[in-house]
Design a protein around this motif. Structure first.
Motif: not given
Length: 179
Positions: A43-52, A60-63
């Motif tokens: 749910e956060t950009m921090e949480a997505c770091k591992k996948v990236d 990529c940030k999506n707003l």
């Protein structure tokens, strides 16, 4: 948690949402190849770091944004490490001051919930009520990672396929900006 990269759609679809399956259906119809990682809700950009990091891509940030009157809606894709400054974007697209769009409008227009915002949500914007905006820097990346309309999976696609196949099929054109 250990992540596994899969090629294409899941074989067991019993636990998948309809909107996620519709995303895979369209990508398959367009013959767009993609890699997929299933994971806990991110749910956060921090949480997505591992996948990236596993996909070896830039974040990529999506707003989901709207104008002050809530009459125009935007989906902004930008590098995850950039700070979002509304005045910079507002000036480039000729819009009044922008703010984050209400959850209800995001769900109504893109069938997305907070934490799952993605370019794939444009599949559900059949009346083109949401204007896509992409930071020029993302177009220089070979791959784009996003959620397939649900934040329990992430997919990696070629940026070129998103621009040349996916968006034209939906009748969406992106405004390119430099943030």
């Amino acid at each position: 948690m250990s992540y596994t990269i899969h090629k294409g759609r899941p074989t067991d679809t019993s636990e998948r949402t309809q909107k996620e399956l519709q995303t895979y259906d369209l990508l398959d119809e367009l013959k767009i190849e993609y890699l997929r990682i299933d994971h806990e809700p991110l749910e956060t950009m921090e949480a997505c770091k591992k996948v990236d990091e596993i996909f070896k891509t830039s974040m990529c940030k999506n707003l989901f944004l709207c104008n002050a009157q809530k009459t125009k809606f935007y989906l902004l894709l930008m590098p995850g490490d950039k700070k979002f400054k509304t005045k910079d974007l507002s000036k480039q697209i000729g819009s009044a001051r922008l703010s984050f769009g209400p959850f209800e409008d995001m769900e109504r227009l893109l069938c997305l919930t907070p934490g799952s915002v993605s370019v794939m949500g444009l599949i559900f914007d059949r009346e083109n009520q949401v204007q896509l905006i992409i930071d020029q820097e993302l177009l220089e990346e070979p791959y784009l990672v996003c959620h397939p309309c649900i934040n329990t999976s992430s997919i990696r696609l070629r940026t070129e396929d998103v621009i040349d196949k996916f968006l034209p099929r939906l009748g969406h054109e992106a405004i390119i900006v430099k943030l």
